[in-house]
Design a protein around this motif. Structure first.
Motif, PDB file in Angstrom:
ATOM      1  N   ILE A  23       0.837  -1.207   0.000  1.00  0.00           N
ATOM      2  CA  ILE A  23       0.000   0.000   0.000  1.00  0.00           C
ATOM      3  C   ILE A  23       0.871   1.257   0.000  1.00  0.00           C
ATOM      4  O   ILE A  23       0.575   2.244  -0.681  1.00  0.00           O
ATOM      5  N   ILE A  24       1.963   1.220   0.772  1.00  0.00           N
ATOM      6  CA  ILE A  24       2.889   2.366   0.772  1.00  0.00           C
ATOM      7  C   ILE A  24       3.400   2.648  -0.633  1.00  0.00           C
ATOM      8  O   ILE A  24       3.415   3.798  -1.099  1.00  0.00           O
ATOM      9  N   SER A  25       3.816   1.587  -1.336  1.00  0.00           N
ATOM     10  CA  SER A  25       4.343   1.762  -2.696  1.00  0.00           C
ATOM     11  C   SER A  25       3.273   2.320  -3.626  1.00  0.00           C
ATOM     12  O   SER A  25       3.563   3.154  -4.494  1.00  0.00           O
ATOM     13  N   GLU A  26       2.014   1.867  -3.465  1.00  0.00           N
ATOM     14  CA  GLU A  26       0.933   2.355  -4.323  1.00  0.00           C
ATOM     15  C   GLU A  26       0.677   3.844  -4.089  1.00  0.00           C
ATOM     16  O   GLU A  26       0.532   4.612  -5.046  1.00  0.00           O
TER      17      GLU A  26
ATOM     18  N   ALA B   2       3.840  11.457   3.314  1.00  0.00           N
ATOM     19  CA  ALA B   2       4.617  10.438   4.023  1.00  0.00           C
ATOM     20  C   ALA B   2       4.486  10.586   5.538  1.00  0.00           C
ATOM     21  O   ALA B   2       4.346   9.595   6.265  1.00  0.00           O
ATOM     22  N   GLU B   3       4.531  11.810   6.041  1.00  0.00           N
ATOM     23  CA  GLU B   3       4.443  12.016   7.488  1.00  0.00           C
ATOM     24  C   GLU B   3       3.066  11.626   8.019  1.00  0.00           C
ATOM     25  O   GLU B   3       2.945  11.056   9.110  1.00  0.00           O
ATOM     26  N   THR B   4       2.011  11.917   7.237  1.00  0.00           N
ATOM     27  CA  THR B   4       0.667  11.523   7.663  1.00  0.00           C
ATOM     28  C   THR B   4       0.549  10.003   7.730  1.00  0.00           C
ATOM     29  O   THR B   4      -0.007   9.449   8.684  1.00  0.00           O
ATOM     30  N   MET B   5       1.077   9.295   6.721  1.00  0.00           N
ATOM     31  CA  MET B   5       1.068   7.828   6.732  1.00  0.00           C
ATOM     32  C   MET B   5       1.851   7.294   7.923  1.00  0.00           C
ATOM     33  O   MET B   5       1.440   6.331   8.585  1.00  0.00           O
ATOM     34  N   PHE B   6       2.970   7.937   8.226  1.00  0.00           N
ATOM     35  CA  PHE B   6       3.801   7.486   9.354  1.00  0.00           C
ATOM     36  C   PHE B   6       3.029   7.577  10.669  1.00  0.00           C
ATOM     37  O   PHE B   6       3.039   6.651  11.483  1.00  0.00           O
TER      38      PHE B   6
ATOM     39  N   PHE C 212      12.801   9.484  11.668  1.00  0.00           N
ATOM     40  CA  PHE C 212      11.972   9.593  10.461  1.00  0.00           C
ATOM     41  C   PHE C 212      11.952  11.035   9.945  1.00  0.00           C
ATOM     42  O   PHE C 212      12.101  11.283   8.744  1.00  0.00           O
ATOM     43  N   HIS C 213      11.766  11.992  10.855  1.00  0.00           N
ATOM     44  CA  HIS C 213      11.739  13.399  10.427  1.00  0.00           C
ATOM     45  C   HIS C 213      13.090  13.826   9.850  1.00  0.00           C
ATOM     46  O   HIS C 213      13.146  14.587   8.879  1.00  0.00           O
ATOM     47  N   ALA C 214      14.178  13.350  10.457  1.00  0.00           N
ATOM     48  CA  ALA C 214      15.506  13.689   9.926  1.00  0.00           C
ATOM     49  C   ALA C 214      15.684  13.120   8.525  1.00  0.00           C
ATOM     50  O   ALA C 214      16.196  13.793   7.623  1.00  0.00           O
ATOM     51  N   ALA C 215      15.261  11.862   8.317  1.00  0.00           N
ATOM     52  CA  ALA C 215      15.373  11.248   6.989  1.00  0.00           C
ATOM     53  C   ALA C 215      14.484  11.965   5.979  1.00  0.00           C
ATOM     54  O   ALA C 215      14.873  12.160   4.823  1.00  0.00           O
ATOM     55  N   ALA C 216      13.288  12.388   6.410  1.00  0.00           N
ATOM     56  CA  ALA C 216      12.378  13.078   5.495  1.00  0.00           C
ATOM     57  C   ALA C 216      12.964  14.409   5.034  1.00  0.00           C
ATOM     58  O   ALA C 216      12.850  14.787   3.864  1.00  0.00           O
ATOM     59  N   SER C 217      13.592  15.135   5.949  1.00  0.00           N
ATOM     60  CA  SER C 217      14.150  16.443   5.593  1.00  0.00           C
ATOM     61  C   SER C 217      15.338  16.322   4.641  1.00  0.00           C
ATOM     62  O   SER C 217      15.667  17.282   3.952  1.00  0.00           O
TER      63      SER C 217
ATOM     64  N   SER D 145      11.381   4.204   0.670  1.00  0.00           N
ATOM     65  CA  SER D 145      12.282   3.355   1.453  1.00  0.00           C
ATOM     66  C   SER D 145      12.171   3.640   2.945  1.00  0.00           C
ATOM     67  O   SER D 145      12.120   2.714   3.768  1.00  0.00           O
ATOM     68  N   MET D 146      12.110   4.927   3.325  1.00  0.00           N
ATOM     69  CA  MET D 146      12.056   5.233   4.756  1.00  0.00           C
ATOM     70  C   MET D 146      10.695   4.849   5.350  1.00  0.00           C
ATOM     71  O   MET D 146      10.600   4.477   6.526  1.00  0.00           O
ATOM     72  N   LEU D 147       9.605   4.885   4.547  1.00  0.00           N
ATOM     73  CA  LEU D 147       8.310   4.419   5.034  1.00  0.00           C
ATOM     74  C   LEU D 147       8.288   2.907   5.205  1.00  0.00           C
ATOM     75  O   LEU D 147       7.708   2.387   6.165  1.00  0.00           O
ATOM     76  N   HIS D 148       8.929   2.180   4.272  1.00  0.00           N
ATOM     77  CA  HIS D 148       9.035   0.721   4.422  1.00  0.00           C
ATOM     78  C   HIS D 148       9.772   0.369   5.709  1.00  0.00           C
ATOM     79  O   HIS D 148       9.362  -0.532   6.460  1.00  0.00           O
ATOM     80  N   ASP D 149      10.866   1.051   5.947  1.00  0.00           N
ATOM     81  CA  ASP D 149      11.647   0.786   7.164  1.00  0.00           C
ATOM     82  C   ASP D 149      10.830   1.098   8.416  1.00  0.00           C
ATOM     83  O   ASP D 149      10.860   0.342   9.404  1.00  0.00           O
ATOM     84  N   ALA D 150      10.086   2.205   8.391  1.00  0.00           N
ATOM     85  CA  ALA D 150       9.257   2.561   9.545  1.00  0.00           C
ATOM     86  C   ALA D 150       8.169   1.515   9.779  1.00  0.00           C
ATOM     87  O   ALA D 150       7.863   1.159  10.927  1.00  0.00           O
TER      88      ALA D 150
END
Length: 744
Positions: free
Chosen positions: A552-555, A574-578, A602-607, A617-622
């Motif tokens: 679902i994340i990939s979609e 991405a942040e809302t999904m997280f 997560f916020h550091a990776a997003a920025s 990738s960072m959402l999959h890891d989370a």
């Protein structure tokens, strides 16, 4: 004697020695001129800029705390007792959740406490409790107890910052741990709400938050409030009283003992900052006098020695010169030459140190120039001094370059990256100056004669970045943005920086260009957020179905990339999904320290993300980490917990899940379960069940050929009429109309 003086060989020896003496004298004098006193003057100038930058940083932190207090005052919850004499605990829990969100964004805040004049309850970011338990037991202090804070809050006070003192803090193991805390008490002269607010700040974490490494060794800084009361100091035992007697008001100085004291006043909150810096170096005057005596003595001794050696070496040198045929290359001359070279090397090293200090000072001025909260009145002298050095021609553009690191094993030093970028730009005939800002982000000032020269910069900069990625900075990835052209004044740097950074934020996620033109950026709001898929993602993670969750994340990310949204919009999705995934882990957690670390990471990776692949990738890891945490935190001993209830509903939504049935499953009464569910999930049980059922119903309507009545039966509704009525209530259209919209 006359014959000796007339001899040409002896005169040559004597003159050669005099040349050596003269060279040594010039070198010693040059070293003396740029020695300790000269270095000290440069260092103190740089230290003044560093201190002003520190003061700006402290002001920003105080501004953040003030904004936090205003935000808490603005939370719209009223906690008057209800008709049965009990408080509205739903509002209490909602307020606690929002306080936790506000407080977690500031890492040096120990806790925020809210209480009311006529109530004994205290609300914190971690829970609610009796006011005395919080102020007298958890944060124990002989003076600052419950009675003190109630009396203080009942009096007419402005916002007050109390100096750091030792508190005995009760930890989760019920042990008393001493810690030095600063307390900020919200003002009540102008009542924003009925809340009384106390902010507990970890003093050690607060001081570490502002980098003080640039100050001169031995110097320190003290912060006083507008009433000249000490809040904290970087040096224990800083004698403030005697200094305040002789120094007051804005930016005055005092020399006392071996130190100079400089007082500054903040434009934000009228706080006082006192800088204590060593007065030159120890015994500088006696050292200078000794150096002059040594030089004079050395010269007189060298002249006398030259005369004696010339006489003594006359016959041997004459014999040697005759044997060598008039040529001379003795070892003594090589030793003298070697000493001169050594002095020149030392002189060169000192010049490099001065140049490094000068570059750091220029960098500090530029960073202050782009700071939106900087005070221009404090910067004017520095602006006037460096303005001509920053700009060569009448116009300039600012380039913001961001690098993505390949990893610690291949990381380069910041000095090396700066030099590589500077050299590459100069090779392209660009009049550019490069300065490091933060987080592998560099600021480049490029001077141009005419606006039309800017059009060629994008292509040249793209070639520079590609070459650096392939050669000197292999493994790094770069992106950059070019601002509009501005008149060559430091006052325009702030607007140029904002223009360039905005271009990076508004870049389209599918763009392939490394260099963005701020003048060609357009807004586009073609963003779509599939709430039904996100809700399904949340349920998958709750049930630890990581593979389905990743799909679902990939979609969702793929859909956003296809729509070519702006990068900052993709980060928002991405942040809302997280947070949708994280909320279930938070419900199951006893100790959420690991979740807070995950959130910050997560916020550091997003920025620092470059494209959609990074975000995916960072959402999959989370998702993997959150699912693992939920699995390790489930409470098997009790069925009355959010994780078990959500999972049971997700797996059995198609059954007749009456309130009596679910209460029996969780081994509670219907009345107790209904109250617990609403407090925990924020909605009543029936509304939550309908949302889960309708989410699956929408999927069946989109992807199957089942009739409306069959879809209703498969999602737990007893008849088609109930299903249609419920569907229309939540989505505003009937199931049939919804299916037609999806097909069209």
């Amino acid at each position: 004697m006359k014959r000796l003086l007339q001899n040409q060989g002896m005169i040559q020896i004597f003159l050669a020695m005099l040349v050596v003496i003269g060279t040594m004298l010039v070198s010693m004098y040059a070293i003396y001129r740029i020695s300790i006193s000269s270095i000290y003057e440069k260092v103190t100038q740089n230290n003044s800029l560093v201190v002003k930058s520190l003061i700006q940083s402290y002001d920003n932190q105080f501004r953040t705390i003030n904004n936090l207090i205003h935000s808490i005052h603005g939370l719209p919850y009223n906690f008057e007792t209800g008709e049965f004499g009990r408080m509205d605990m739903t509002g209490v829990y909602k307020m606690q959740d929002q306080m936790a969100t506000l407080v977690s964004s500031i890492d040096y805040i120990e806790e925020a406490v809210v209480f009311y004049d006529n109530l004994d309850i205290a609300i914190t970011s971690t829970g609610t409790s009796n006011l005395s338990l919080i102020l007298d037991y958890k944060y124990e202090h002989k003076r600052f107890n419950t009675n003190y804070w109630r009396t203080f809050m009942n009096s007419d006070n402005s916002l007050k910052i109390f100096a750091g003192e030792r508190y005995n803090i009760t930890n989760v193991n019920m042990m008393k741990v001493p810690k030095k805390l600063i307390v900020v008490a919200g003002g009540n002269k102008v009542r924003m709400s009925s809340k009384n607010i106390l902010i507990y700040i970890d003093e050690a974490a607060f001081l570490k938050h502002v980098n003080q490494g640039g100050m001169i060794p031995g110097s320190s800084l003290a912060v006083l409030d507008q009433n000249e009361q000490l809040i904290f100091s970087t040096e224990d035992g800083f004698d403030i009283g005697s200094i305040l007697e002789q120094v007051s008001s804005n930016e005055k100085s005092l020399t006392k003992g071996n130190y100079e004291y400089h007082m500054y006043r903040s434009n934000f909150n009228e706080f006082y900052y006192i800088e204590k810096v060593p007065y030159q170096f120890s015994n500088i005057s006696s050292v200078g006098k000794s150096n002059r005596i040594i030089m004079v003595t050395a010269v007189l001794g060298a002249v006398l020695l030259s005369i004696l050696l010339s006489i003594y070496l006359y016959r041997p040198m004459k014999r040697i010169m005759s044997q060598l045929g008039g040529r001379h290359s003795g070892n003594d001359f090589k030793k003298i030459l070697s000493g001169i070279i050594h002095l020149q090397i030392e002189n060169s090293e000192i010049k490099k140190q001065l140049q490094a200090a000068e570059n750091e000072a220029k960098r500090g001025v530029l960073l202050q120039a782009i700071d939106e909260f900087a005070s221009s009145s404090e910067q004017d002298p520095a602006f006037n001094r460096y303005n001509a050095e920053f700009f060569i021609y009448r116009l300039f553009v600012m380039v913001v370059v961001q690098w993505r690191s390949p990893g610690e094993n291949q990381a380069r030093s910041l000095e090396h990256m700066t030099e590589c970028l500077q050299s590459a730009l100069r090779e392209k005939q660009m009049m550019a100056s490069v300065y490091y800002e933060k987080d592998l982000q560099f600021i480049v000032l490029i001077s141009i004669r005419e606006v039309k020269e800017r059009d060629r910069l994008s292509q040249n900069l793209n070639e520079v970045l590609l070459r650096l990625e392939q050669d000197e900075l292999t493994g790094y990835s770069a992106r950059a943005s070019i601002s509009k052209a501005y008149a060559s004044e430091l006052a325009n740097c702030r607007q140029a920086y904002s223009n360039a950074v905005q271009a990076l934020e508004y870049r389209l996620v599918s763009t392939t260009s490394k260099v963005l033109d701020a003048g060609k950026i357009n807004g586009d709001w073609n963003m779509h957020y599939p709430f039904d898929k996100v809700e399904k993602l949340s349920n998958y993670i709750l049930n630890r179905q990581v593979k389905e969750g990743k799909q679902i994340i990939s979609e969702i990310i793929g859909n956003a990339v296809e729509r070519n949204v702006h990068h900052y919009q993709l980060i928002h999705i991405a942040e809302t999904m997280f947070y949708f995934m994280l909320r279930h882990a938070g419900n199951a957690a006893k100790d959420n320290e690991e979740l807070m670390k995950l959130e910050r990471a997560f916020h550091a990776a997003a920025s620092h993300s470059f494209d959609g692949n990074d975000v995916e990738s960072m959402l999959h890891d989370a998702a993997v980490r959150i699912a693992k945490y939920i699995g390790s935190s489930q409470q098997e001993a009790s069925k009355l917990n959010p994780t078990y209830i959500s999972q049971y509903i997700e797996l059995n939504y198609m059954r007749n899940l009456y309130l009596d049935h679910i209460a029996e499953v969780t081994e509670t009464s219907p009345k107790y379960f209904s109250s617990y569910f609403k407090k925990t999930f924020g909605v009543n049980y029936v509304e939550y069940l309908n949302k889960v059922r309708l989410s699956h119903a929408r999927e069946l309507l989109q992807n199957t050929n089942y009739s409306v009545s069959e879809v209703g039966e498969k999602t737990g509704y007893l008849n088609s009429s109930t299903f249609t009525t419920t569907f229309k209530k939540y989505y505003g259209i009937s199931p049939s109309e919804y299916r037609k919209q999806q097909i069209s």
